[in-house]
Write a protein that holds these residues in place. Sequence first.
Motif, PDB file in Angstrom:
ATOM      1  N   UNK A 132       0.607   0.119 -10.247  1.00 10.93           N
ATOM      2  CA  UNK A 132       0.003  -0.900  -9.216  1.00 10.93           C
ATOM      3  C   UNK A 132       0.075  -2.346  -9.998  1.00 10.93           C
ATOM      4  N   UNK A 133       0.482  -3.297  -9.110  1.00  9.45           N
ATOM      5  CA  UNK A 133       0.139  -4.697  -9.465  1.00  9.45           C
ATOM      6  C   UNK A 133      -1.295  -5.000  -9.207  1.00  9.45           C
ATOM      7  N   UNK A 134      -1.687  -5.866  -9.930  1.00 12.21           N
ATOM      8  CA  UNK A 134      -3.308  -6.079  -9.791  1.00 12.21           C
ATOM      9  C   UNK A 134      -3.429  -7.270  -8.905  1.00 12.21           C
ATOM     10  N   UNK A 135      -4.477  -7.069  -7.879  1.00  7.56           N
ATOM     11  CA  UNK A 135      -4.834  -7.950  -6.973  1.00  7.56           C
ATOM     12  C   UNK A 135      -5.119  -9.474  -7.393  1.00  7.56           C
ATOM     13  N   UNK A 136      -5.561  -9.609  -8.688  1.00 13.44           N
ATOM     14  CA  UNK A 136      -5.780 -10.604  -9.434  1.00 13.44           C
ATOM     15  C   UNK A 136      -5.017 -10.949 -10.682  1.00 13.44           C
ATOM     16  N   UNK A 137      -3.798 -11.985 -10.378  1.00 13.97           N
ATOM     17  CA  UNK A 137      -2.902 -11.908 -11.500  1.00 13.97           C
ATOM     18  C   UNK A 137      -3.520 -12.846 -12.520  1.00 13.97           C
ATOM     19  N   UNK A 143      -3.617  -9.719   4.466  1.00 12.03           N
ATOM     20  CA  UNK A 143      -3.588  -8.757   3.318  1.00 12.03           C
ATOM     21  C   UNK A 143      -4.808  -8.970   2.707  1.00 12.03           C
ATOM     22  N   UNK A 144      -5.172 -10.149   2.301  1.00  6.92           N
ATOM     23  CA  UNK A 144      -6.803 -10.181   1.674  1.00  6.92           C
ATOM     24  C   UNK A 144      -7.951  -9.610   2.262  1.00  6.92           C
ATOM     25  N   UNK A 145      -7.753 -10.018   3.826  1.00  6.77           N
ATOM     26  CA  UNK A 145      -8.856  -9.075   4.546  1.00  6.77           C
ATOM     27  C   UNK A 145      -8.874  -7.657   4.210  1.00  6.77           C
ATOM     28  N   UNK A 146      -7.524  -7.304   4.564  1.00 12.40           N
ATOM     29  CA  UNK A 146      -7.427  -5.723   4.358  1.00 12.40           C
ATOM     30  C   UNK A 146      -7.760  -5.104   2.955  1.00 12.40           C
ATOM     31  N   UNK A 147      -7.538  -5.967   1.960  1.00 12.90           N
ATOM     32  CA  UNK A 147      -7.890  -5.419   0.632  1.00 12.90           C
ATOM     33  C   UNK A 147      -9.447  -5.441   0.452  1.00 12.90           C
ATOM     34  N   UNK A 170      -1.444  -0.575  -0.780  1.00 12.27           N
ATOM     35  CA  UNK A 170      -0.791  -1.378  -0.137  1.00 12.27           C
ATOM     36  C   UNK A 170      -1.113  -2.765   0.184  1.00 12.27           C
ATOM     37  N   UNK A 171      -2.439  -2.728   0.291  1.00 10.89           N
ATOM     38  CA  UNK A 171      -3.046  -4.437   0.449  1.00 10.89           C
ATOM     39  C   UNK A 171      -2.745  -5.037  -0.921  1.00 10.89           C
ATOM     40  N   UNK A 172      -2.755  -4.440  -2.222  1.00 11.50           N
ATOM     41  CA  UNK A 172      -2.293  -5.140  -3.320  1.00 11.50           C
ATOM     42  C   UNK A 172      -0.690  -5.682  -3.291  1.00 11.50           C
ATOM     43  N   UNK A 173      -0.188  -4.504  -2.925  1.00 13.94           N
ATOM     44  CA  UNK A 173       1.430  -4.984  -2.869  1.00 13.94           C
ATOM     45  C   UNK A 173       1.377  -6.191  -1.626  1.00 13.94           C
ATOM     46  N   UNK A 174       0.798  -6.042  -0.598  1.00 10.93           N
ATOM     47  CA  UNK A 174       0.736  -6.765   0.575  1.00 10.93           C
ATOM     48  C   UNK A 174       0.510  -8.402  -0.012  1.00 10.93           C
ATOM     49  N   UNK A 175      -0.564  -8.245  -0.716  1.00 15.53           N
ATOM     50  CA  UNK A 175      -1.085  -9.810  -1.302  1.00 15.53           C
ATOM     51  C   UNK A 175       0.010 -10.356  -2.238  1.00 15.53           C
ATOM     52  N   UNK A 176       0.824  -9.560  -2.870  1.00 10.89           N
ATOM     53  CA  UNK A 176       1.738  -9.971  -3.938  1.00 10.89           C
ATOM     54  C   UNK A 176       2.937 -10.471  -3.117  1.00 10.89           C
ATOM     55  N   UNK A 181     -10.425  10.257   4.009  1.00 16.15           N
ATOM     56  CA  UNK A 181     -11.171   8.893   4.151  1.00 16.15           C
ATOM     57  C   UNK A 181     -10.964   8.226   2.799  1.00 16.15           C
ATOM     58  N   UNK A 182     -11.265   8.744   1.796  1.00 14.25           N
ATOM     59  CA  UNK A 182     -11.049   8.184   0.213  1.00 14.25           C
ATOM     60  C   UNK A 182      -9.619   7.784   0.071  1.00 14.25           C
ATOM     61  N   UNK A 183      -8.703   8.914   0.363  1.00 16.06           N
ATOM     62  CA  UNK A 183      -7.429   8.536   0.046  1.00 16.06           C
ATOM     63  C   UNK A 183      -6.876   7.695   0.989  1.00 16.06           C
ATOM     64  N   UNK A 184      -7.319   7.611   2.105  1.00 16.57           N
ATOM     65  CA  UNK A 184      -6.944   6.649   3.286  1.00 16.57           C
ATOM     66  C   UNK A 184      -7.143   5.074   2.625  1.00 16.57           C
ATOM     67  N   UNK A 185      -8.456   4.914   2.384  1.00 11.39           N
ATOM     68  CA  UNK A 185      -8.820   3.505   1.971  1.00 11.39           C
ATOM     69  C   UNK A 185      -8.034   3.418   0.381  1.00 11.39           C
ATOM     70  N   UNK A 186      -7.881   4.232  -0.367  1.00 10.02           N
ATOM     71  CA  UNK A 186      -7.267   4.238  -1.733  1.00 10.02           C
ATOM     72  C   UNK A 186      -5.700   3.566  -1.528  1.00 10.02           C
ATOM     73  N   UNK A 187      -5.178   4.541  -0.377  1.00 11.91           N
ATOM     74  CA  UNK A 187      -3.981   4.094  -0.081  1.00 11.91           C
ATOM     75  C   UNK A 187      -3.662   2.809   0.414  1.00 11.91           C
ATOM     76  N   UNK A 188      -4.921   2.282   1.388  1.00 12.58           N
ATOM     77  CA  UNK A 188      -4.935   1.138   2.116  1.00 12.58           C
ATOM     78  C   UNK A 188      -5.077   0.108   0.866  1.00 12.58           C
ATOM     79  N   UNK A 189      -5.874   0.268  -0.059  1.00 11.57           N
ATOM     80  CA  UNK A 189      -6.184  -0.757  -0.973  1.00 11.57           C
ATOM     81  C   UNK A 189      -4.796  -1.005  -1.752  1.00 11.57           C
TER      82      UNK A 189
END
Length: 566
Positions: free
Chosen positions: A540-545, A493-497, A440-446, A430-438
């Motif tokens: 990783x790219x940051x979600x807050x540039x 993407x923001x909601x998933x993040x 992916x969401x960072x990349x998705x936001x970018x 579960x932790x890995x799933x949320x971490x990988x989802x986070x």
Amino acid sequence: MRRFSAGFCLVAGVVSSGVPSALSQDASRAESALIDQANLRDAIDVKGARPKSDPSVMAPAVNALPPSLENLVASPPLALPDAPSQVRTHQLRPITLEEAIQLAEFNSPKLKAAASQVDQAKSSLRAAIAAWYPTVDLSASGLPEYFQSYTNRNPDFGSDTYARIWTVNGALSVRWDLINPARVPQIAAARDRYERAGDSYLIALRDLRLQAQTAYFALQKADEGVRIGQDSVKASLVSYRDARARFNAGVNTKLDVLEAETQLARDRNLLTSNLRLRDEQRHLLARVLDLPQDVTPTAATPSRPMGLWDSSLQESIVAAYKYREELDQLILDISINNSQANASLAAVQPVLSFVNSTTAYRSEGQSAKASLSEIDMGDFTNGFQNSTALTASWRLFDGGRARAEYQRSKQVAQQIRFDFANLRNQIRFEVEQSFFGLRAAIQGIDTTAAEVLASRESLRLSQLRVQAGVGVQREVVNTQRDLTQAELKYASAVSDYNTNLAQLQRRTGLDALLACNAVSLSATKPELDQPSIPIEPTPLKTACPPVATAGSSVNQIDPSPLQPLW
């Protein structure tokens, strides 16, 4: 320079593939670096045989609402509306995320039920502890008792007799088990159940907070969908009117008008779907918060990233192992079954008790008299008796039932150990799933932010081309549809993040987030030095540039015509 680096990496890969001995050495080193799993510490040694929950690691549930939210207290538990006016929405109430969490903690019937279960377990523990104390019983067979009789006898053998007696008697007995093998394990099991109920309450509280956050993020996403749908309908309506005007002026074809009309119908359908979704999410949030029947919540703040996750994957996994009460519950289940096993053996072990009985009685009247007038009620008898003894009981043979119950409880405890291993693996996943989802969401936001900017610029250029007479309406329709889809994907993407970030907080107990800078994206498409595909997972790219400084090379363009994306 980039080409040289890529070529160097390619050559290095080819050369390394031709040296199998080096690969084997690296593999042997990696294999020797593996951790011996047999040397890992036992969970019972780490957490203790009876782990206790620590409520200080998280903020307790609110027990009072601020004055601004006092009118949003939930209905009584057994309240049941019986008129349409009682369930009709009379107020659309904007609430923030913090207010939503407070309302959920204060109103949730599920959380109140979990608190009631804690009280029940506490009462059961008190009942079990009472086995250490003596029992005192008071009984009375006559309080008072009036006895009257008449006996008719054959005159040849005697005379008739009468009786009339008032009797008062009572008994007081005290029993105290000096030796009771079942007492200690039963109290231990009750204490473990009480601790387990406390863990269940903390789990319910954390799940409730996550549920409220997830519902709020979903509502924000639905609000963004409605806004995007409204903007799309407005833009499509303008395009349709322009296409009609150009067609009436003879500079456009009927096909262009039909394409604009088709896009307008699509956007209206999109808006209708998003309005339905927003209504569903509003009522879902109202159910989670258990709001009054005539109040519907709305999101008071727009969707934006909550912050940055500052812990590594490995730190998050270890923190989850220490934080999750679900693991503590399984350890307590092992202790409970071990206590039940010892209590089962107590059925064939001796019990030694101290018993004291006191009896007192008084009777007035006489019996065996020839007539009622001969009975003297002044004739009385008093009595007092007291007995003290040690009693023992020992069941010598029960057909093996106690031993079988003992084995069954021990087997259940062994099974829970395997359940612990399964839950440990599930927590890590579960932790890995949320971490990988986070991640992916960072990349998705970018990527979706870049797609939104590119689509906006494409739409502007296509509109200019149509106005200049060198483009067709199909270009505007396609670019407008691309912009709508890009904005929807960005909102998703923001909601998933935020959802994955909230899940990580719930699953690890780590809540130290780095704040995001309030910035807006530039109005122009950034120039990319190289294609962004494939996307490397690290770094990783940051979600807050970061905000560009005056000396940076980023073009600062007025973002006022843009809807802020952060």
